[in-house]
Design a protein around this motif. Structure first.
Motif, PDB file in Angstrom:
ATOM      1  N   ARG A   1      48.651  38.629  42.196  1.00  0.00           N
ATOM      2  CA  ARG A   1      49.134  40.108  42.901  1.00  0.00           C
ATOM      3  C   ARG A   1      49.857  41.004  41.816  1.00  0.00           C
ATOM      4  N   CYS A   2      50.645  40.410  41.136  1.00  0.00           N
ATOM      5  CA  CYS A   2      51.224  41.337  40.029  1.00  0.00           C
ATOM      6  C   CYS A   2      50.583  41.912  38.957  1.00  0.00           C
ATOM      7  N   LEU A   3      49.458  41.025  38.620  1.00  0.00           N
ATOM      8  CA  LEU A   3      48.790  41.311  37.509  1.00  0.00           C
ATOM      9  C   LEU A   3      47.796  42.562  37.869  1.00  0.00           C
ATOM     10  N   ALA A   4      47.520  42.444  39.370  1.00  0.00           N
ATOM     11  CA  ALA A   4      46.420  43.618  39.766  1.00  0.00           C
ATOM     12  C   ALA A   4      47.414  44.709  40.083  1.00  0.00           C
ATOM     13  N   GLU A   5      48.560  44.819  40.123  1.00  0.00           N
ATOM     14  CA  GLU A   5      49.502  45.881  40.219  1.00  0.00           C
ATOM     15  C   GLU A   5      49.739  46.403  39.047  1.00  0.00           C
ATOM     16  N   GLN A   6      49.607  45.766  37.946  1.00  0.00           N
ATOM     17  CA  GLN A   6      49.601  46.214  36.727  1.00  0.00           C
ATOM     18  C   GLN A   6      48.357  46.474  35.915  1.00  0.00           C
ATOM     19  N   ASP A   7      47.461  46.778  36.896  1.00  0.00           N
ATOM     20  CA  ASP A   7      46.101  47.247  36.559  1.00  0.00           C
ATOM     21  C   ASP A   7      45.150  46.562  35.791  1.00  0.00           C
ATOM     22  N   ALA A   8      45.147  45.213  36.504  1.00  0.00           N
ATOM     23  CA  ALA A   8      44.187  44.067  36.003  1.00  0.00           C
ATOM     24  C   ALA A   8      43.425  43.704  37.265  1.00  0.00           C
ATOM     25  N   ASP A   9      42.319  43.181  37.161  1.00  0.00           N
ATOM     26  CA  ASP A   9      41.345  42.825  37.954  1.00  0.00           C
ATOM     27  C   ASP A   9      40.959  41.191  38.004  1.00  0.00           C
ATOM     28  N   VAL A  10      41.393  40.540  39.262  1.00  0.00           N
ATOM     29  CA  VAL A  10      41.677  39.339  39.153  1.00  0.00           C
ATOM     30  C   VAL A  10      40.491  38.511  40.065  1.00  0.00           C
ATOM     31  N   ASP A  11      39.689  37.470  39.414  1.00  0.00           N
ATOM     32  CA  ASP A  11      39.030  36.689  40.563  1.00  0.00           C
ATOM     33  C   ASP A  11      39.451  35.326  40.314  1.00  0.00           C
ATOM     34  N   LEU A  12      39.978  34.809  41.525  1.00  0.00           N
ATOM     35  CA  LEU A  12      40.419  33.371  41.616  1.00  0.00           C
ATOM     36  C   LEU A  12      39.369  32.506  42.045  1.00  0.00           C
ATOM     37  N   PHE A  13      38.894  31.767  41.188  1.00  0.00           N
ATOM     38  CA  PHE A  13      37.520  30.504  41.505  1.00  0.00           C
ATOM     39  C   PHE A  13      38.229  29.245  41.731  1.00  0.00           C
ATOM     40  N   THR A  14      37.877  28.765  42.935  1.00  0.00           N
ATOM     41  CA  THR A  14      38.218  27.437  43.208  1.00  0.00           C
ATOM     42  C   THR A  14      37.079  26.813  44.055  1.00  0.00           C
ATOM     43  N   ARG A  15      37.165  25.584  44.490  1.00  0.00           N
ATOM     44  CA  ARG A  15      36.268  24.700  44.826  1.00  0.00           C
ATOM     45  C   ARG A  15      36.186  24.951  46.335  1.00  0.00           C
ATOM     46  N   CYS A  16      34.882  25.062  46.894  1.00  0.00           N
ATOM     47  CA  CYS A  16      34.729  25.186  48.320  1.00  0.00           C
ATOM     48  C   CYS A  16      34.979  23.945  49.066  1.00  0.00           C
ATOM     49  N   GLY A  17      35.924  23.939  49.888  1.00  0.00           N
ATOM     50  CA  GLY A  17      36.345  22.542  50.399  1.00  0.00           C
ATOM     51  C   GLY A  17      36.286  22.328  51.888  1.00  0.00           C
ATOM     52  N   ALA A  18      35.392  23.004  52.587  1.00  0.00           N
ATOM     53  CA  ALA A  18      35.404  22.917  54.069  1.00  0.00           C
ATOM     54  C   ALA A  18      34.151  23.646  54.372  1.00  0.00           C
ATOM     55  N   GLN A  19      33.446  23.150  55.503  1.00  0.00           N
ATOM     56  CA  GLN A  19      32.223  23.916  56.005  1.00  0.00           C
ATOM     57  C   GLN A  19      32.732  25.245  56.508  1.00  0.00           C
ATOM     58  N   GLY A  20      31.845  26.483  56.468  1.00  0.00           N
ATOM     59  CA  GLY A  20      32.178  27.684  56.817  1.00  0.00           C
ATOM     60  C   GLY A  20      33.099  28.503  55.808  1.00  0.00           C
ATOM     61  N   GLN A  21      33.664  28.064  54.910  1.00  0.00           N
ATOM     62  CA  GLN A  21      34.382  28.676  54.250  1.00  0.00           C
ATOM     63  C   GLN A  21      33.720  30.103  53.454  1.00  0.00           C
ATOM     64  N   PRO A  22      34.142  31.498  53.643  1.00  0.00           N
ATOM     65  CA  PRO A  22      33.559  32.418  53.057  1.00  0.00           C
ATOM     66  C   PRO A  22      33.307  32.276  51.647  1.00  0.00           C
ATOM     67  N   GLN A  23      32.408  32.940  50.924  1.00  0.00           N
ATOM     68  CA  GLN A  23      32.245  32.848  49.525  1.00  0.00           C
ATOM     69  C   GLN A  23      33.321  33.824  48.865  1.00  0.00           C
ATOM     70  N   ARG A  24      34.127  34.638  49.384  1.00  0.00           N
ATOM     71  CA  ARG A  24      34.851  35.730  48.912  1.00  0.00           C
ATOM     72  C   ARG A  24      35.826  35.709  50.074  1.00  0.00           C
ATOM     73  N   VAL A  25      37.068  35.802  49.535  1.00  0.00           N
ATOM     74  CA  VAL A  25      38.415  36.187  50.638  1.00  0.00           C
ATOM     75  C   VAL A  25      39.216  37.385  49.313  1.00  0.00           C
ATOM     76  N   ASP A  26      39.334  38.297  50.064  1.00  0.00           N
ATOM     77  CA  ASP A  26      40.163  39.375  49.379  1.00  0.00           C
ATOM     78  C   ASP A  26      41.755  39.104  49.598  1.00  0.00           C
ATOM     79  N   LEU A  27      42.483  38.846  48.733  1.00  0.00           N
ATOM     80  CA  LEU A  27      43.766  38.763  48.922  1.00  0.00           C
ATOM     81  C   LEU A  27      44.613  39.815  48.928  1.00  0.00           C
ATOM     82  N   GLY A  28      43.997  41.074  48.260  1.00  0.00           N
ATOM     83  CA  GLY A  28      44.777  42.318  48.146  1.00  0.00           C
ATOM     84  C   GLY A  28      44.065  43.149  47.296  1.00  0.00           C
ATOM     85  N   PRO A  29      44.595  44.403  46.978  1.00  0.00           N
ATOM     86  CA  PRO A  29      43.645  45.153  46.074  1.00  0.00           C
ATOM     87  C   PRO A  29      43.578  44.667  44.622  1.00  0.00           C
ATOM     88  N   GLY A  30      42.326  44.369  44.072  1.00  0.00           N
ATOM     89  CA  GLY A  30      42.286  43.764  42.725  1.00  0.00           C
ATOM     90  C   GLY A  30      42.323  42.608  42.678  1.00  0.00           C
TER      91      GLY A  30
END
Length: 424
Positions: free
Chosen positions: A43-72
């Motif tokens: 969150r704070c990296l994005a506030e300081q003009d970075a763009d962050v993708d957090l990659f993790t393992r899909c651990g449940a059926q029906g999980q979306p491929q992408r979840v936006d946590l906030g700007p950036g």
């Protein structure tokens, strides 16, 4: 590497967490301080003009491929094995699949680099980070969070040691990383002395001061949680597993009541958090231990709670007790202090950095329950010192923000990029 048009766009960061998602509730399963760390840092990296993708393992059926946590900031769930929870011990066999999913999920720019830096967290993610960084020809920055050799040197009786393949995996990550980020000077020294690490930067974690603050005070928090205002409340908050030392606290409560039997009338010891690690093997162990010790009447077990509720538990407590056997930093200590509550902690790992001994709390050398009981009795008999140390705790925590941590982390990213010899 930083010249030309690319220098004018946000720094793109691929942050990796194979075994636990930033979306998981801290205090449950394998989710803890590292989950908070990644979300807040991103969150704070994005506030300081970075763009962050957090990659993790899909651990449940029906999980979306992408979840936006906030700007950036985005969480991206990659398929690696079944869409179901897997124990950490099962994940080494899924790392190759996770790596392929990662590489397939990203579109490289015209220079073949979809990101500017890979930042992996925990040794499992570091294995993937080595592959991705080499493939994209970008630097790998790695944060260990915990170290197998440190944990194995501080095992509770009956606890399971970390396997040798983890130790060797950590060595490989440390040897491959362009920069390592340690939470404290103590962790940096452990990396150097136990693993021969170089290129290590110390970046202390922060605390979210929007959530963790004094609020409307102890009495109001106790009213909301149904705690008597006159109670003496030592709080345990965190994952319930031998590594965190809840058994030390329970034995300290027995000693405390032996020293001051009259204290039982107003003693309440909340244990807030979920079972984790080897603590899950015998779910009723802690309740049975309390009954056997004759202290079930003063213990209150609660599960993991959202952070705003956790902040109320911190405010309601007279002291937060952290008798951990190993702790890379101890975010709980910092969160509690930001809420105006002193901390009683073992002098291990990063806790001497998180707690200012004698000013914002007290540190204990070792895990003798009598030592913890004596200090709890001191606080129980001197509520004025609880308030005095609480004020010092707020001042101490206020200087450790996630914004500062993000700025220092960006400096590490830039140093890694500038030092990297072009690959390929």
């Amino acid at each position: 590497m930083t010249s030309g048009p690319a220098a004018n766009r946000p720094l793109r960061v691929a942050m990796l967490s194979v075994h636990t998602s930033p979306l998981h509730q801290p205090g449950t399963g394998d989710a803890g301080g590292m989950n908070v760390y990644m979300r807040q840092l991103a969150r704070c990296l994005a506030e300081q003009d970075a763009d962050v993708d957090l990659f993790t393992r899909c651990g449940a059926q029906g999980q979306p491929q992408r979840v936006d946590l906030g700007p950036g900031v985005r969480v991206r769930n990659l398929v690696a094995g079944p869409r179901a929870p897997l124990a950490k011990e099962q994940l080494p066999d899924r790392l190759a699949e996770f790596s392929l999913s990662l590489l397939r999920s990203t579109d490289p720019d015209r220079n073949g680099r979809p990101y500017d830096v890979v930042h992996s967290h925990y040794w499992l993610s570091g294995q993937v980070g080595r592959i991705a960084a080499a493939h994209w020809r970008i630097p790998l920055v790695h944060t260990m969070h915990t170290l197998a050799r440190v944990k194995n040197a501080a095992l509770a009786e009956g606890d399971t040691p970390e396997p040798e393949h983890r130790v060797q995996g950590e060595h490989r990550v440390i040897g491959s990383a362009d920069r390592l980020i340690a939470n404290t000077p103590a962790e940096a020294e452990a990396l150097r002395s136990l693993y021969g690490a170089a290129r290590t930067d110390v970046v202390r974690p922060g605390v979210d001061l929007r959530i963790f603050h004094r609020g409307d005070g102890r009495a109001a928090a106790r009213d909301r949680l149904g705690i008597p205002r006159h109670a003496f409340v030592p709080l345990f908050a965190g994952r319930i597993q031998p590594l965190k030392g809840p058994d030390v606290l329970l034995r300290a409560v027995v000693e405390l009541l032996g020293m001051a039997p009259g204290l039982r009338r107003r003693l309440l010891v909340p244990v807030i958090g979920g079972l984790s690690g080897t603590g899950t093997a015998e779910p009723e162990r802690w309740h049975k231990m309390c009954a056997r010790m004759g202290i079930a009447d003063v213990l209150r077990f609660g599960g993991a709670v959202p952070q705003d509720v956790l902040a109320d538990w911190y405010r309601a407590a007279d002291v937060v007790v952290m008798p951990s056997r190993s702790e890379s930093f101890g975010l709980v200590a910092l969160e509690a202090q930001a809420c105006g509550t002193p901390v009683l902690a073992a002098a291990v790992g990063g806790l001497p950095t998180a707690v200012w001994d004698g000013v914002t709390g007290l540190l204990v050398a070792g895990h003798d329950p009598v030592d913890y009981a004596l200090r709890l009795l001191w606080w129980a008999e001197r509520p004025d010192l609880v308030e005095l140390m609480g004020r010092g705790a707020v001042r101490h925590a206020s200087g450790l923000s996630w914004e500062r941590a993000a700025k220092e982390t960006l400096d590490v990213y830039r140093a890694a990029r500038e030092a990297l010899t072009p690959r390929g």
